[in-house]
Design a protein around this motif. Sequence first.
Motif, mmCIF file in Angstrom:
data_model
loop_
_atom_site.group_PDB
_atom_site.id
_atom_site.type_symbol
_atom_site.label_atom_id
_atom_site.label_comp_id
_atom_site.label_asym_id
_atom_site.label_seq_id
_atom_site.Cartn_x
_atom_site.Cartn_y
_atom_site.Cartn_z
ATOM 1 N N LEU A 57 0.831 -1.200 0.000
ATOM 2 C CA LEU A 57 0.000 0.000 0.000
ATOM 3 C C LEU A 57 0.868 1.254 0.000
ATOM 4 O O LEU A 57 0.624 2.194 -0.771
ATOM 5 C CB LEU A 57 -0.923 -0.006 1.219
ATOM 6 N N ILE A 58 1.888 1.290 0.861
ATOM 7 C CA ILE A 58 2.770 2.451 0.910
ATOM 8 C C ILE A 58 3.515 2.616 -0.408
ATOM 9 O O ILE A 58 3.634 3.724 -0.941
ATOM 10 C CB ILE A 58 3.753 2.320 2.083
ATOM 11 N N PHE A 59 4.016 1.517 -0.944
ATOM 12 C CA PHE A 59 4.745 1.599 -2.208
ATOM 13 C C PHE A 59 3.859 2.137 -3.324
ATOM 14 O O PHE A 59 4.224 3.080 -4.042
ATOM 15 C CB PHE A 59 5.292 0.218 -2.589
ATOM 16 N N ALA A 60 2.679 1.552 -3.471
ATOM 17 C CA ALA A 60 1.800 1.947 -4.574
ATOM 18 C C ALA A 60 1.325 3.382 -4.440
ATOM 19 O O ALA A 60 1.322 4.140 -5.419
ATOM 20 C CB ALA A 60 0.604 0.996 -4.642
ATOM 21 N N THR A 61 0.923 3.779 -3.243
ATOM 22 C CA THR A 61 0.393 5.133 -3.075
ATOM 23 C C THR A 61 1.487 6.192 -3.210
ATOM 24 O O THR A 61 1.252 7.276 -3.763
ATOM 25 C CB THR A 61 -0.295 5.279 -1.707
ATOM 26 N N LEU A 62 2.696 5.898 -2.710
ATOM 27 C CA LEU A 62 3.787 6.864 -2.853
ATOM 28 C C LEU A 62 4.203 7.020 -4.311
ATOM 29 O O LEU A 62 4.412 8.143 -4.787
ATOM 30 C CB LEU A 62 4.981 6.429 -2.015
ATOM 31 N N VAL A 63 4.307 5.921 -5.037
ATOM 32 C CA VAL A 63 4.711 5.986 -6.440
ATOM 33 C C VAL A 63 3.680 6.750 -7.260
ATOM 34 O O VAL A 63 4.035 7.632 -8.057
ATOM 35 C CB VAL A 63 4.930 4.571 -7.011
ATOM 36 N N THR A 64 2.405 6.430 -7.078
ATOM 37 C CA THR A 64 1.368 7.141 -7.822
ATOM 38 C C THR A 64 1.294 8.610 -7.404
ATOM 39 O O THR A 64 1.019 9.484 -8.221
ATOM 40 C CB THR A 64 0.000 6.483 -7.612
ATOM 41 N N GLY A 65 1.550 8.873 -6.121
ATOM 42 C CA GLY A 65 1.512 10.255 -5.666
ATOM 43 C C GLY A 65 2.623 11.095 -6.260
ATOM 44 O O GLY A 65 2.419 12.268 -6.589
ATOM 45 N N LEU A 166 10.369 7.168 -12.184
ATOM 46 C CA LEU A 166 9.227 6.955 -13.075
ATOM 47 C C LEU A 166 8.731 8.275 -13.648
ATOM 48 O O LEU A 166 8.336 8.349 -14.827
ATOM 49 C CB LEU A 166 8.103 6.251 -12.316
ATOM 50 N N ALA A 167 8.765 9.326 -12.830
ATOM 51 C CA ALA A 167 8.307 10.635 -13.309
ATOM 52 C C ALA A 167 9.203 11.180 -14.410
ATOM 53 O O ALA A 167 8.772 12.028 -15.213
ATOM 54 C CB ALA A 167 8.250 11.620 -12.147
ATOM 55 N N GLY A 168 10.466 10.710 -14.468
ATOM 56 C CA GLY A 168 11.388 11.182 -15.490
ATOM 57 C C GLY A 168 11.212 10.519 -16.843
ATOM 58 O O GLY A 168 11.850 10.935 -17.815
ATOM 59 N N ARG A 173 5.570 5.786 -21.672
ATOM 60 C CA ARG A 173 6.162 4.698 -20.900
ATOM 61 C C ARG A 173 5.755 4.781 -19.429
ATOM 62 O O ARG A 173 5.574 3.763 -18.770
ATOM 63 C CB ARG A 173 7.683 4.736 -21.032
ATOM 64 N N ARG A 174 5.641 5.987 -18.906
ATOM 65 C CA ARG A 174 5.263 6.150 -17.503
ATOM 66 C C ARG A 174 3.848 5.654 -17.234
ATOM 67 O O ARG A 174 3.566 5.091 -16.180
ATOM 68 C CB ARG A 174 5.386 7.625 -17.107
ATOM 69 N N SER A 175 2.961 5.845 -18.186
ATOM 70 C CA SER A 175 1.550 5.508 -17.963
ATOM 71 C C SER A 175 1.347 4.022 -17.706
ATOM 72 O O SER A 175 0.456 3.637 -16.943
ATOM 73 C CB SER A 175 0.714 5.951 -19.163
ATOM 74 N N ILE A 176 2.169 3.165 -18.325
ATOM 75 C CA ILE A 176 1.997 1.720 -18.148
ATOM 76 C C ILE A 176 2.251 1.321 -16.700
ATOM 77 O O ILE A 176 1.422 0.676 -16.047
ATOM 78 C CB ILE A 176 2.948 0.950 -19.101
ATOM 79 N N VAL A 177 3.411 1.721 -16.179
ATOM 80 C CA VAL A 177 3.754 1.383 -14.791
ATOM 81 C C VAL A 177 2.827 2.100 -13.822
ATOM 82 O O VAL A 177 2.429 1.541 -12.786
ATOM 83 C CB VAL A 177 5.220 1.748 -14.498
ATOM 84 N N LEU A 178 2.460 3.324 -14.151
ATOM 85 C CA LEU A 178 1.596 4.107 -13.278
ATOM 86 C C LEU A 178 0.223 3.460 -13.134
ATOM 87 O O LEU A 178 -0.357 3.432 -12.038
ATOM 88 C CB LEU A 178 1.459 5.529 -13.816
#
Length: 422
Positions: A57-65, A166-168, A173-178
């Motif tokens: 949960l922390i990983f996913a929410t931080l990455v998307t944030g 990922l933001a870079g 390409r970012r949209s897939i992982v996001l």
Amino acid sequence: MLLLIVFAMRRRTLTPWIFVAMVVGAELGFDAPHFAASLRVFSDIFLRLIKTIVAPLIFATLVTGIAGHGDIKAVGRIGIRSLIYFEVVTTLALVVGLVAINLSQAGRGLSVPPAGMAQEITQTAPPATHWQDFLLHVFPENIAKSVAEGQILQVAVFAVFFGIALAGLSPQRRSIVLQVCEGLSEVMFRFTNVVMYFAPIGVGAAMAYTVGHMGVGVLLNLGKLLLTLYGALLAFAALVLLPIALFFRVPVRSFLRAVAQPATIAFATSTSEAALPRAMEEMEALGVPRRIVSFVIPAGYSFNLDGSTLYLAAASIFVAQAAGMHLSVGQQIAMMLTLMLTSKGVAGVPRATLVVLLATAATFGLPTEPIFVLLGVDALADMARTTVNVVGNCLASVVIARWEGEFGTQLPSDAALEAASE
């Protein structure tokens, strides 16, 4: 008891049922302590289910944030403001704890156990933690190991770097992982909703085990210290947290309703991790954008442990009082500065405050024997300090959202709204 059950049945939320389970568990622990002690397995099951949620949960929410926002400067600004807020509030918590224990003198005249009783725990106590050790511990060497060991701060640091990387990337390409991370985040929130239906059983079992294992007579042994701690925590809430909420125009009534369930879980289980997923959902439903919730609350679990910090301040002076040692104001301030460092990252670690206290005692030459007296009431103290930790981190997320001018500007996710309605 019957009135409590009737009230819970009339409510659709889980909070009344959790409260009823706490009362039933306490009564069961008093009436049938041996049977109550055997119920610990149900609380352990609940905590294990919760712990499976925390890291992903922390990983996913931080990455998307971070990556979903696309503005790294804004993320850095939120981080700096969060750290400033954390350090100011935890310093005030230290001051409140110091004042309370110096006024009550709870440790004076305490009969401490002989040194032999402390042998088992002394062998497992780590050496004093220095700032270099803490700084090195922040960065993971193996993310799988960090997840397996429940190192929340290391997972958060990895997620921050992952999100920045990922933001870079290009938007395509970012949209897939996001999308994968956003989907994982939604799944884990739904997972939380399912697990929370087991909360009344897990919380009731935890309360039954605590009372059955320790007995209510423990309140008579160190009642003065407990009263000091609970009074100091209430004073901290009234004199620090409430003015902060009013200054930043936090809707106090709505906030209290939103934080009621996470605080109840934290009080019963004495584990911040158990309340983390629900706290994040409730704050998002209250109006805090997910990117702020996903950054501030996990970071607060390492840098904004208000209740634990206050307890450490009171307990360290309590140890000195019990040993008949007089500490000057300068020595007490130096000890508090040390505690500000050594208390970081103790969320989710059983009896972590006692370990930190042992390390600080070794640094300042305090005897260890009085520390082990605290073991008798540590569970009761842990309930209160963990509750304040959770409430303080929830308030921090709202304050930062207000500070950023984004409170209530984004619609919460369907999962967060569903969690808030339960």
